[in-house]
Design a protein around this motif. Structure first.
Motif, PDB file in Angstrom:
ATOM      1  N   GLY A 183       0.832  -1.204   0.000  1.00  0.00           N
ATOM      2  CA  GLY A 183       0.000   0.000   0.000  1.00  0.00           C
ATOM      3  C   GLY A 183       0.856   1.238   0.000  1.00  0.00           C
ATOM      4  N   SER A 184       0.247   2.389   0.273  1.00  0.00           N
ATOM      5  CA  SER A 184       1.033   3.617   0.347  1.00  0.00           C
ATOM      6  C   SER A 184       2.067   3.475   1.458  1.00  0.00           C
ATOM      7  CB  SER A 184       0.123   4.828   0.588  1.00  0.00           C
ATOM      8  OG  SER A 184      -0.672   4.646   1.749  1.00  0.00           O
ATOM      9  N   ALA A 185       3.237   4.073   1.240  1.00  0.00           N
ATOM     10  CA  ALA A 185       4.382   3.795   2.106  1.00  0.00           C
ATOM     11  C   ALA A 185       4.439   4.704   3.329  1.00  0.00           C
ATOM     12  CB  ALA A 185       5.678   3.942   1.307  1.00  0.00           C
ATOM     13  N   ILE A 186       4.870   4.113   4.457  1.00  0.00           N
ATOM     14  CA  ILE A 186       5.173   4.858   5.679  1.00  0.00           C
ATOM     15  C   ILE A 186       6.588   4.487   6.105  1.00  0.00           C
ATOM     16  CG2 ILE A 186       4.515   5.418   8.038  1.00  0.00           C
ATOM     17  CD1 ILE A 186       1.749   4.269   7.487  1.00  0.00           C
ATOM     18  N   ILE A 187       7.436   5.494   6.318  1.00  0.00           N
ATOM     19  CA  ILE A 187       8.793   5.284   6.803  1.00  0.00           C
ATOM     20  C   ILE A 187       8.835   5.693   8.272  1.00  0.00           C
ATOM     21  CG2 ILE A 187      11.240   5.692   6.379  1.00  0.00           C
ATOM     22  CD1 ILE A 187       9.694   4.629   3.931  1.00  0.00           C
ATOM     23  N   PHE A 188       9.301   4.799   9.133  1.00  0.00           N
ATOM     24  CA  PHE A 188       9.384   5.071  10.566  1.00  0.00           C
ATOM     25  C   PHE A 188      10.841   5.357  10.937  1.00  0.00           C
ATOM     26  CE2 PHE A 188       5.535   2.541  10.086  1.00  0.00           C
ATOM     27  CZ  PHE A 188       4.626   3.256  10.862  1.00  0.00           C
ATOM     28  N   VAL A 189      11.062   6.483  11.628  1.00  0.00           N
ATOM     29  CA  VAL A 189      12.412   6.965  11.914  1.00  0.00           C
ATOM     30  C   VAL A 189      12.582   7.045  13.432  1.00  0.00           C
ATOM     31  CG1 VAL A 189      14.137   8.714  11.355  1.00  0.00           C
ATOM     32  CG2 VAL A 189      12.225   8.317   9.782  1.00  0.00           C
ATOM     33  N   HIS A 190      13.531   6.300  13.963  1.00  0.00           N
ATOM     34  CA  HIS A 190      13.611   6.089  15.408  1.00  0.00           C
ATOM     35  C   HIS A 190      14.304   7.214  16.157  1.00  0.00           C
ATOM     36  CE1 HIS A 190      17.927   4.979  15.546  1.00  0.00           C
ATOM     37  NE2 HIS A 190      17.722   4.299  14.435  1.00  0.00           N
ATOM     38  N   GLU A 191      14.137   7.180  17.463  1.00  0.00           N
ATOM     39  CA  GLU A 191      14.743   8.157  18.366  1.00  0.00           C
ATOM     40  C   GLU A 191      16.166   7.735  18.744  1.00  0.00           C
ATOM     41  OE1 GLU A 191      14.416   8.062  22.421  1.00  0.00           O
ATOM     42  OE2 GLU A 191      12.845   6.519  22.568  1.00  0.00           O
ATOM     43  N   PHE A 192      16.860   8.604  19.500  1.00  0.00           N
ATOM     44  CA  PHE A 192      18.214   8.304  19.942  1.00  0.00           C
ATOM     45  C   PHE A 192      18.255   7.020  20.762  1.00  0.00           C
ATOM     46  CE2 PHE A 192      21.465   8.448  23.253  1.00  0.00           C
ATOM     47  CZ  PHE A 192      22.618   8.572  22.478  1.00  0.00           C
ATOM     48  N   GLY A 193      17.296   6.830  21.661  1.00  0.00           N
ATOM     49  CA  GLY A 193      17.299   5.672  22.544  1.00  0.00           C
ATOM     50  C   GLY A 193      16.747   4.410  21.926  1.00  0.00           C
ATOM     51  N   GLY A 194      16.275   4.474  20.692  1.00  0.00           N
ATOM     52  CA  GLY A 194      15.691   3.313  20.038  1.00  0.00           C
ATOM     53  C   GLY A 194      16.502   2.859  18.842  1.00  0.00           C
ATOM     54  N   SER A 195      15.879   2.084  17.980  1.00  0.00           N
ATOM     55  CA  SER A 195      16.449   1.680  16.706  1.00  0.00           C
ATOM     56  C   SER A 195      15.300   1.149  15.854  1.00  0.00           C
ATOM     57  CB  SER A 195      17.545   0.629  16.895  1.00  0.00           C
ATOM     58  OG  SER A 195      18.221   0.404  15.666  1.00  0.00           O
ATOM     59  N   HIS A 196      15.615   0.361  14.836  1.00  0.00           N
ATOM     60  CA  HIS A 196      14.551  -0.149  13.969  1.00  0.00           C
ATOM     61  C   HIS A 196      13.532  -0.972  14.753  1.00  0.00           C
ATOM     62  CE1 HIS A 196      17.666  -3.230  14.187  1.00  0.00           C
ATOM     63  NE2 HIS A 196      16.748  -4.130  13.883  1.00  0.00           N
ATOM     64  N   TRP A 197      13.964  -1.617  15.847  1.00  0.00           N
ATOM     65  CA  TRP A 197      13.068  -2.451  16.647  1.00  0.00           C
ATOM     66  C   TRP A 197      12.010  -1.633  17.399  1.00  0.00           C
ATOM     67  CZ3 TRP A 197      13.620  -0.494  21.405  1.00  0.00           C
ATOM     68  CH2 TRP A 197      14.879   0.017  21.775  1.00  0.00           C
ATOM     69  N   SER A 198      12.244  -0.322  17.536  1.00  0.00           N
ATOM     70  CA  SER A 198      11.333   0.517  18.325  1.00  0.00           C
ATOM     71  C   SER A 198       9.918   0.564  17.756  1.00  0.00           C
ATOM     72  CB  SER A 198      11.861   1.959  18.392  1.00  0.00           C
ATOM     73  OG  SER A 198      13.150   2.008  18.917  1.00  0.00           O
ATOM     74  N   TRP A 199       9.777   0.265  16.466  1.00  0.00           N
ATOM     75  CA  TRP A 199       8.515   0.495  15.780  1.00  0.00           C
ATOM     76  C   TRP A 199       7.668  -0.765  15.624  1.00  0.00           C
ATOM     77  CZ3 TRP A 199       7.259   5.352  15.628  1.00  0.00           C
ATOM     78  CH2 TRP A 199       8.265   6.337  15.552  1.00  0.00           C
ATOM     79  N   GLU A 200       7.974  -1.823  16.364  1.00  0.00           N
ATOM     80  CA  GLU A 200       7.227  -3.073  16.206  1.00  0.00           C
ATOM     81  C   GLU A 200       5.722  -2.881  16.418  1.00  0.00           C
ATOM     82  OE1 GLU A 200       7.064  -6.732  14.777  1.00  0.00           O
ATOM     83  OE2 GLU A 200       8.897  -5.536  14.959  1.00  0.00           O
ATOM     84  N   PRO A 201       5.268  -2.107  17.434  1.00  0.00           N
ATOM     85  CA  PRO A 201       3.812  -1.917  17.587  1.00  0.00           C
ATOM     86  C   PRO A 201       3.174  -1.195  16.407  1.00  0.00           C
ATOM     87  CG  PRO A 201       4.981  -1.279  19.592  1.00  0.00           C
ATOM     88  CD  PRO A 201       6.015  -1.451  18.523  1.00  0.00           C
ATOM     89  N   GLN A 202       3.969  -0.399  15.698  1.00  0.00           N
ATOM     90  CA  GLN A 202       3.437   0.319  14.548  1.00  0.00           C
ATOM     91  C   GLN A 202       3.467  -0.550  13.284  1.00  0.00           C
ATOM     92  OE1 GLN A 202       5.458   2.089  17.000  1.00  0.00           O
ATOM     93  NE2 GLN A 202       3.372   2.531  17.673  1.00  0.00           N
TER      94      GLN A 202
END
Length: 293
Positions: free
Chosen positions: A20-39
């Motif tokens: 579908g239409s794309a969403i890019i998730f960009v993490h915070e200093f204290g996170g990384s790619h794993w931070s966005w699992e709920p999203q």
């Protein structure tokens, strides 16, 4: 594993889910790619979702030279990941450091951005606290170097705007702290010095923000004190900007309040794609209290 290679030779790990239409998730200093699992679990049902590890965050490359890190570079890296993933235009969602990167990407690359969610962005923006922020950022960098990520992570993770997450979801907060402890100490220190310490105040970007036409949703927690006034400033300055204040919430919004965070973003993206996230009605004059004639 998929990697994007930037124009300065840095490899950035990214992963993708859904269509579908794309969403890019960009993490915070204290996170990384794993931070966005709920999203990713929520939005990949109807969007193509991409999350990536910023430079300095394994499994992405960790440049040793601090000059390889900057606010402009962080913004451009979003576009590099999009291009590597074959995405021409996307909605972008960022938290804290990622929120700043998304805002700068919308300024620098307006032709590639469908909309931007700027969550928890404000640290270092307040003019009264600029020097303090630079000083404390340098101390954080030194602590990562001196003690290592594993030892310093529990201290960093228990900051004034993260205890809300700890109180609501001790298990989730513990996982956050444990994952933070696996970060690269060098990458964390260089990110703090190259990106956080050097980025311009939002208030110094007023003219660029006034020209920004992308649909924007700013999100802040009402106990994330140093993001509240910068969030109000963004709302008043950007033409097509909405402001959402989450009650009894701190800094780590997407993990602390995932259901509310997801619902607000889903509604925002739906309105953007329907063409109904409009500029403020000129009749809504902020200097008017009541109409008399």
């Amino acid at each position: 594993m998929a990697f994007a290679t930037t124009d300065d030779g840095v490899r950035l790990f990214y992963e993708s889910a859904g269509t579908g239409s794309a969403i890019i998730f960009v993490h915070e200093f204290g996170g990384s790619h794993w931070s966005w699992e709920p999203q990713l679990g929520y939005f990949s049902r109807r969007h193509r979702c991409v999350t990536y590890a910023a430079r300095g965050y394994p499994p992405s490359d960790i440049p040793e030279d601090v000059e390889k890190y900057s606010q402009a570079r962080a913004a451009d890296d979003i576009i590099e990941v999009m291009s590597a993933a074959g995405i021409e235009k996307a909605h972008i969602v960022g938290l804290s450091m990622g929120g700043f990167a998304c805002l700068h990407a919308a300024i620098r690359h307006p032709d590639r951005i469908l909309s931007a969610v700027i969550a928890g962005a404000g640290y270092g923006a307040e003019k009264a606290h600029e020097e303090y922020f630079r000083g404390i950022s340098e101390q954080v960098a030194k602590n990562f170097e001196a003690h290592g990520a594993e030892s310093f992570a529990p201290i960093y993770a228990e900051g004034a705007s993260r205890v809300q997450f700890q109180n609501k979801d001790p298990r989730g907060w513990k996982l956050f702290a444990e994952r933070l402890g696996k970060h690269s100490s060098l990458g964390a220190a260089n990110t703090m010095r190259g990106v956080q310490m050097r980025r311009p105040s939002l208030y110094d970007l007023k003219s660029e923000l006034e020209m920004l036409d992308a649909p924007i949703l700013v999100m802040v927690g009402d106990e994330d004190d140093h993001c509240i006034q910068p969030g109000v400033f963004l709302k008043k300055t950007i033409t097509r900007c909405g402001l959402a204040v989450l009650p009894k919430a701190g800094h780590t919004l997407n993990l602390e309040e995932p259901e509310l965070f997801n619902r607000m973003i889903a509604e925002f993206i739906a309105q953007v794609e329907a063409g109904s996230w409009s500029p403020r009605d000129p009749r809504a004059n902020p200097s008017q209290i009541m109409r008399t004639n």
